[in-house]
Design a protein around this motif. Structure first.
Motif, PDB file in Angstrom:
ATOM      1  N   VAL A 190     -51.347  20.645 -41.945  1.00  0.00           N
ATOM      2  CA  VAL A 190     -50.096  19.916 -41.599  1.00  0.00           C
ATOM      3  C   VAL A 190     -51.155  18.599 -41.689  1.00  0.00           C
ATOM      4  O   VAL A 190     -50.739  17.366 -42.340  1.00  0.00           O
ATOM      5  CB  VAL A 190     -49.069  20.148 -41.021  1.00  0.00           C
ATOM      6  CG1 VAL A 190     -48.238  18.975 -40.546  1.00  0.00           C
ATOM      7  CG2 VAL A 190     -48.077  20.663 -41.686  1.00  0.00           C
ATOM      8  N   GLU A 197     -53.484  17.048 -44.075  1.00  0.00           N
ATOM      9  CA  GLU A 197     -53.178  16.589 -45.227  1.00  0.00           C
ATOM     10  C   GLU A 197     -52.306  14.924 -44.614  1.00  0.00           C
ATOM     11  O   GLU A 197     -52.626  14.349 -45.546  1.00  0.00           O
ATOM     12  CB  GLU A 197     -51.193  17.110 -45.709  1.00  0.00           C
ATOM     13  CG  GLU A 197     -50.649  16.651 -46.569  1.00  0.00           C
ATOM     14  CD  GLU A 197     -49.971  17.244 -46.513  1.00  0.00           C
ATOM     15  OE1 GLU A 197     -48.797  16.421 -47.885  1.00  0.00           O
ATOM     16  OE2 GLU A 197     -49.241  18.415 -46.975  1.00  0.00           O
ATOM     17  N   SER A 198     -51.857  15.118 -43.278  1.00  0.00           N
ATOM     18  CA  SER A 198     -51.382  13.593 -42.950  1.00  0.00           C
ATOM     19  C   SER A 198     -52.860  12.932 -43.014  1.00  0.00           C
ATOM     20  O   SER A 198     -52.726  12.095 -43.308  1.00  0.00           O
ATOM     21  CB  SER A 198     -50.380  13.991 -41.565  1.00  0.00           C
ATOM     22  OG  SER A 198     -50.595  12.249 -40.667  1.00  0.00           O
ATOM     23  N   ARG A 199     -53.827  13.442 -42.317  1.00  0.00           N
ATOM     24  CA  ARG A 199     -54.766  12.192 -42.410  1.00  0.00           C
ATOM     25  C   ARG A 199     -55.834  12.175 -43.008  1.00  0.00           C
ATOM     26  O   ARG A 199     -56.158  10.860 -43.694  1.00  0.00           O
ATOM     27  CB  ARG A 199     -55.427  12.770 -41.162  1.00  0.00           C
ATOM     28  CG  ARG A 199     -54.931  12.979 -39.517  1.00  0.00           C
ATOM     29  CD  ARG A 199     -54.835  11.973 -39.406  1.00  0.00           C
ATOM     30  NE  ARG A 199     -54.732  11.818 -37.596  1.00  0.00           N
ATOM     31  CZ  ARG A 199     -53.274  12.456 -37.395  1.00  0.00           C
ATOM     32  NH1 ARG A 199     -53.081  12.874 -37.730  1.00  0.00           N
ATOM     33  NH2 ARG A 199     -53.391  13.222 -35.645  1.00  0.00           N
ATOM     34  N   LYS A 217     -53.935  11.145 -45.980  1.00  0.00           N
ATOM     35  CA  LYS A 217     -52.844  10.450 -46.642  1.00  0.00           C
ATOM     36  C   LYS A 217     -52.722   9.313 -45.934  1.00  0.00           C
ATOM     37  O   LYS A 217     -53.232   8.224 -46.436  1.00  0.00           O
ATOM     38  CB  LYS A 217     -51.447  11.230 -46.567  1.00  0.00           C
ATOM     39  CG  LYS A 217     -50.764  11.991 -47.789  1.00  0.00           C
ATOM     40  CD  LYS A 217     -49.546  12.628 -47.619  1.00  0.00           C
ATOM     41  CE  LYS A 217     -49.109  13.808 -48.742  1.00  0.00           C
ATOM     42  NZ  LYS A 217     -48.278  13.739 -48.687  1.00  0.00           N
ATOM     43  N   ASN A 218     -53.061   8.831 -45.175  1.00  0.00           N
ATOM     44  CA  ASN A 218     -53.371   8.541 -43.453  1.00  0.00           C
ATOM     45  C   ASN A 218     -54.063   8.456 -42.490  1.00  0.00           C
ATOM     46  O   ASN A 218     -53.713   8.335 -41.143  1.00  0.00           O
ATOM     47  CB  ASN A 218     -50.993   7.840 -42.731  1.00  0.00           C
ATOM     48  CG  ASN A 218     -50.505   7.887 -44.078  1.00  0.00           C
ATOM     49  OD1 ASN A 218     -50.471   6.331 -44.544  1.00  0.00           O
ATOM     50  ND2 ASN A 218     -49.798   8.416 -44.249  1.00  0.00           N
TER      51      ASN A 218
END
Length: 419
Positions: free
Chosen positions: A216, A219-221, A223-224
């Motif tokens: 998780v 995926e977050s890092r 994308k952003n």
């Protein structure tokens, strides 16, 4: 508690129980250092291995990483554990981290984050570390003069620091601590996971829980991305390509576990020795410049990582004995850190010991990536501890984690008062 004297030494060397009683390990390792320092060990239920008990031999192995490899295993498994791992993964491991890599991969992957853990860069964490130290001392002050230091205080300082670097919210810190304990103390009756939630083994499930959590964050890092350590790892590129998922998630798991567990053990084990040696604590109170040497002595004394395994890539000779290609060697760090040829009075805890060439962080190219952060944290804690805490003493029995991988006190009640 004392160990069963009827257990053969070879079985003890491979056991998780040997470090549950402080003198027990030395009762096994000291005779080996004198009589058979490179000991061919045949422990029932385990692969055969060489027990490397001398400081100079571990240093020599560290100088020859092309001969003594990290792969295929970093810790000594039981035969059953090894068989199950191979059945579930087709390899010897559920993970592929720095501790499993050799050249050239080790150099490349280590280089991704190495600058983050160098002293010059860690200076920017100085205020963060001091703030967390303050939180821990405030927590002690709120407990009416009593706490279990090994549970209430010691784990949370390094855990909070590394988890903030990785972007893990504080609400999830207890979960990370629980997974770490299950991973590094698979035989401890109080910390091990007793059953899997699926068809795979308990060990596989612990790794899967780690992977599910960090997927998780990755995926977050991606994308952003931000300027935190998680973004560096999530977006790392190896030879121009995105790093494989296993290596990426393994990097997170390694930092999330080794990044706090070994420092916790040193904080708790270090304080324990100060309480058992009041004259040494008095030195810290009167000479704050001794904090730095005291921290090194704590790392030596505790030796939080109990062993790593190396595997010979070719036939070679060590201490006059022939090591065959494929032979495993257990680097016994607590023994090396009590070596009479490397230290004056090694069985005594001296906060002003100098020089102190301990091997708590390993040696050579595979030395601990986070050793400077660990030093920062231990020094910061004890500098503030001796300033604020007036009196402190043990308030009951202490107990050690049952693990031959990473271990320190798991129960350590203390009584204290503040200035």
């Amino acid at each position: 508690m004392p160990l069963d004297n009827e257990i053969p030494p070879d079985s003890l060397i491979a056991s998780h129980a040997i470090f549950t009683h402080d003198p027990a390990a030395e009762s096994v390792f000291a005779p080996l250092r004198r009589e058979d320092p490179l000991h061919r060990t045949k422990a029932p239920g385990h692969p055969e291995f060489w027990a490397v008990t001398k400081h100079s031999d571990i240093v020599e192995i560290g100088k020859r990483p092309q001969i003594y490899l990290n792969a295929p295993m970093s810790f000594l498994p039981s035969n059953d554990e090894l068989s199950k791992t191979k059945e579930e993964t087709g390899t010897n491991n559920y993970i592929r981290a720095l501790t499993h890599m050799d050249a050239p991969d080790h150099r490349v992957y280590r280089g991704v984050t190495q600058s983050w853990f160098m002293p010059a860069n860690l200076k920017r964490l100085d205020e963060t570390i001091k703030a967390v130290v303050g939180e821990m001392l405030d927590r002690m002050a709120s407990r009416d003069g009593q706490c279990d230091f090994a549970n209430d205080i010691a784990p949370w300082l390094p855990l909070r620091v590394i988890m903030r670097l990785l972007g893990v919210p504080e609400s999830d810190h207890p979960y990370m601590l629980k997974l770490t304990q299950e991973l590094l103390a698979p035989e401890d009756p109080d910390q091990k996971r007793t059953a899997s939630t699926g068809p795979r083994s308990v060990r596989a499930q612990v790794f899967q829980d780690f992977y599910d959590y960090f997927k998780v964050i990755v995926e977050s890092r991606r994308k952003n991305p931000t300027d935190d350590l998680s973004s560096v790892i999530a977006n790392m590129r190896i030879d121009g390509n995105a790093a494989p998922e296993l290596e990426t998630l393994s990097y997170f798991v390694t930092l999330a576990t080794a990044g706090h567990d070994t420092t916790y053990a040193t904080l708790a084990g270090g304080l324990l020795e100060l309480l058992r040696n009041p004259a040494q604590l008095a030195i810290l109170r009167t000479d704050t410049a001794s904090i730095s040497t005291a921290a090194e002595e704590m790392f030596r004394w505790v030796s939080p990582i109990k062993h790593f395994v190396r595997t010979a890539s070719t036939d070679t000779v060590l201490r006059g004995k022939t090591i065959r290609a494929g032979d495993h060697l257990m680097l016994c760090f607590p023994s090396a850190n009590r070596d009479e040829e490397a230290f004056d009075s090694p069985s005594k805890f001296h906060v002003i010991r100098s020089p102190n060439r301990h091997l708590a962080f390993g040696s050579g190219v595979h030395s601990c990536l986070g050793q400077h952060l660990a030093r920062f944290e231990v020094r910061a804690f004890f500098a503030e501890f001796v300033r604020r805490v007036k009196k402190v003493e043990l308030d009951g029995d202490f107990e050690y984690v049952q693990s031959n991988r990473a271990s320190g006190p798991k129960q350590m009640p203390i009584r204290y008062s503040f200035n």
